[in-house]
Design a protein around this motif. Structure first.
Motif, PDB file in Angstrom:
ATOM      1  N   LEU A 139       0.806  -1.233   0.000  1.00  0.00           N
ATOM      2  CA  LEU A 139       0.000   0.000   0.000  1.00  0.00           C
ATOM      3  C   LEU A 139       0.836   1.279   0.000  1.00  0.00           C
ATOM      4  O   LEU A 139       0.489   2.227  -0.707  1.00  0.00           O
ATOM      5  N   PRO A 140       1.939   1.343   0.759  1.00  0.00           N
ATOM      6  CA  PRO A 140       2.735   2.571   0.705  1.00  0.00           C
ATOM      7  C   PRO A 140       3.332   2.860  -0.681  1.00  0.00           C
ATOM      8  O   PRO A 140       3.636   3.999  -1.000  1.00  0.00           O
ATOM      9  N   LEU A 141       3.481   1.837  -1.515  1.00  0.00           N
ATOM     10  CA  LEU A 141       4.078   2.016  -2.839  1.00  0.00           C
ATOM     11  C   LEU A 141       3.061   2.291  -3.939  1.00  0.00           C
ATOM     12  O   LEU A 141       3.436   2.664  -5.049  1.00  0.00           O
ATOM     13  N   VAL A 142       1.781   2.114  -3.651  1.00  0.00           N
ATOM     14  CA  VAL A 142       0.748   2.247  -4.679  1.00  0.00           C
ATOM     15  C   VAL A 142       0.708   3.641  -5.319  1.00  0.00           C
ATOM     16  O   VAL A 142       0.669   3.749  -6.547  1.00  0.00           O
ATOM     17  N   PRO A 143       0.713   4.740  -4.558  1.00  0.00           N
ATOM     18  CA  PRO A 143       0.649   6.055  -5.217  1.00  0.00           C
ATOM     19  C   PRO A 143       1.793   6.289  -6.215  1.00  0.00           C
ATOM     20  O   PRO A 143       1.564   6.772  -7.325  1.00  0.00           O
ATOM     21  N   ALA A 144       3.014   5.927  -5.849  1.00  0.00           N
ATOM     22  CA  ALA A 144       4.150   6.109  -6.765  1.00  0.00           C
ATOM     23  C   ALA A 144       4.017   5.202  -7.979  1.00  0.00           C
ATOM     24  O   ALA A 144       4.337   5.604  -9.111  1.00  0.00           O
ATOM     25  N   PHE A 145       3.532   3.979  -7.776  1.00  0.00           N
ATOM     26  CA  PHE A 145       3.346   3.037  -8.883  1.00  0.00           C
ATOM     27  C   PHE A 145       2.333   3.581  -9.889  1.00  0.00           C
ATOM     28  O   PHE A 145       2.572   3.577 -11.094  1.00  0.00           O
ATOM     29  N   LEU A 146       1.202   4.060  -9.381  1.00  0.00           N
ATOM     30  CA  LEU A 146       0.160   4.597 -10.270  1.00  0.00           C
ATOM     31  C   LEU A 146       0.600   5.897 -10.941  1.00  0.00           C
ATOM     32  O   LEU A 146       0.204   6.173 -12.074  1.00  0.00           O
ATOM     33  N   ALA A 147       1.433   6.680 -10.260  1.00  0.00           N
ATOM     34  CA  ALA A 147       1.962   7.895 -10.890  1.00  0.00           C
ATOM     35  C   ALA A 147       2.913   7.536 -12.026  1.00  0.00           C
ATOM     36  O   ALA A 147       2.949   8.201 -13.063  1.00  0.00           O
ATOM     37  N   ARG A 148       3.675   6.469 -11.843  1.00  0.00           N
ATOM     38  CA  ARG A 148       4.616   6.026 -12.886  1.00  0.00           C
ATOM     39  C   ARG A 148       3.893   5.420 -14.080  1.00  0.00           C
ATOM     40  O   ARG A 148       4.340   5.524 -15.209  1.00  0.00           O
ATOM     41  N   PRO A 204       0.332   5.798 -15.333  1.00  0.00           N
ATOM     42  CA  PRO A 204      -0.998   6.413 -15.242  1.00  0.00           C
ATOM     43  C   PRO A 204      -2.070   5.698 -16.062  1.00  0.00           C
ATOM     44  O   PRO A 204      -3.259   5.866 -15.803  1.00  0.00           O
ATOM     45  N   GLY A 205      -1.675   4.864 -17.004  1.00  0.00           N
ATOM     46  CA  GLY A 205      -2.646   4.127 -17.803  1.00  0.00           C
ATOM     47  C   GLY A 205      -3.212   2.912 -17.102  1.00  0.00           C
ATOM     48  O   GLY A 205      -4.143   2.279 -17.592  1.00  0.00           O
ATOM     49  N   LEU A 206      -2.647   2.558 -15.957  1.00  0.00           N
ATOM     50  CA  LEU A 206      -3.112   1.384 -15.214  1.00  0.00           C
ATOM     51  C   LEU A 206      -4.174   1.758 -14.195  1.00  0.00           C
ATOM     52  O   LEU A 206      -4.119   2.812 -13.573  1.00  0.00           O
ATOM     53  N   THR A 207      -5.127   0.859 -14.035  1.00  0.00           N
ATOM     54  CA  THR A 207      -6.082   0.913 -12.940  1.00  0.00           C
ATOM     55  C   THR A 207      -5.781  -0.298 -12.081  1.00  0.00           C
ATOM     56  O   THR A 207      -5.708  -1.426 -12.588  1.00  0.00           O
ATOM     57  N   LEU A 208      -5.570  -0.095 -10.794  1.00  0.00           N
ATOM     58  CA  LEU A 208      -5.171  -1.167  -9.889  1.00  0.00           C
ATOM     59  C   LEU A 208      -6.363  -1.661  -9.089  1.00  0.00           C
ATOM     60  O   LEU A 208      -7.075  -0.869  -8.467  1.00  0.00           O
ATOM     61  N   ASP A 209      -6.601  -2.961  -9.132  1.00  0.00           N
ATOM     62  CA  ASP A 209      -7.613  -3.607  -8.309  1.00  0.00           C
ATOM     63  C   ASP A 209      -6.851  -4.487  -7.329  1.00  0.00           C
ATOM     64  O   ASP A 209      -6.462  -5.599  -7.660  1.00  0.00           O
ATOM     65  N   LEU A 210      -6.579  -3.961  -6.143  1.00  0.00           N
ATOM     66  CA  LEU A 210      -5.787  -4.656  -5.139  1.00  0.00           C
ATOM     67  C   LEU A 210      -6.723  -5.443  -4.234  1.00  0.00           C
ATOM     68  O   LEU A 210      -7.552  -4.872  -3.537  1.00  0.00           O
ATOM     69  N   GLN A 211      -6.621  -6.762  -4.295  1.00  0.00           N
ATOM     70  CA  GLN A 211      -7.472  -7.648  -3.497  1.00  0.00           C
ATOM     71  C   GLN A 211      -6.679  -8.089  -2.274  1.00  0.00           C
ATOM     72  O   GLN A 211      -5.817  -8.950  -2.365  1.00  0.00           O
ATOM     73  N   ILE A 212      -6.964  -7.453  -1.140  1.00  0.00           N
ATOM     74  CA  ILE A 212      -6.225  -7.703   0.096  1.00  0.00           C
ATOM     75  C   ILE A 212      -7.003  -8.687   0.945  1.00  0.00           C
ATOM     76  O   ILE A 212      -8.172  -8.479   1.237  1.00  0.00           O
TER      77      ILE A 212
END
Length: 174
Positions: free
Chosen positions: A107-116, A118-126
């Motif tokens: 979770l702490p890495l998600v914002p940077a990953f999505l910024a890198r 931007p065409g991805l939509t992440l569906d994180l199933q925790i």
């Protein structure tokens, strides 16, 4: 009515858990999303979703249909991407991850990953249950422990040491 739009609305409603959230994601009105899904159910002559005032739940028929719809929508997105010769990843990426790893590391890495990307939509199933990638349409799973023999590809990305409940979980090496 456009069957592709109906399938897209159905898939987003399943993935977001509500018609309202699906409508926001798709830039449509909530009544339209609800109507598209109802029209799809009418066409298929079966109930796909159980609706309550608080949430949506898949029927057994809905589970089977969702897996097929997700496969179709992903194939269309991949086909369009290859025609455009995109070098950047785009589309929906479904990732299953155990709770402890998600909160401590992912979770702490998600914002940077999505910024890198931007065409991805992440569906994180925790969650801590075993997710079958094929049956549940996830592209990636982060797992703890020994993996059973599988035709899926696996790569060790680190070691995770479980400690007593009085101390926090920490990586032993990465």
């Amino acid at each position: 009515m456009d069957r592709f739009l109906q399938m897209t609305c159905f898939a987003r409603a399943v993935e977001t858990g509500s018609f309202s959230a699906a409508a926001r994601d798709l830039g449509l009105g909530q009544p339209n999303v609800s109507r598209y899904v109802a029209t799809l159910e009418e066409h298929l002559q079966t109930r796909l979703l159980l609706r309550t005032t608080r949430r949506l739940a898949l029927t057994p028929e809905g589970e089977r249909y969702y897996a097929e719809v997700r496969r179709i929508l992903d194939a269309v997105a991949e086909s369009e991407s290859s025609l455009r010769d995109e070098t950047e990843p785009a589309g929906l990426l479904r990732v299953a991850c155990p709770t402890a790893l998600a909160h401590a590391f992912v979770l702490p890495l998600v914002p940077a990953f999505l910024a890198r990307y931007p065409g991805l939509t992440l569906d994180l199933q925790i969650g801590d249950r075993y997710v079958n990638l094929v049956d549940e349409g996830a592209e990636l799973a982060i797992r703890i422990g020994h993996l059973e023999d599988s035709t899926l590809r696996a790569r060790r990305i680190g070691r995770f040491e479980r400690v007593s409940s009085t101390t926090r979980a920490r990586p032993s090496s990465c």
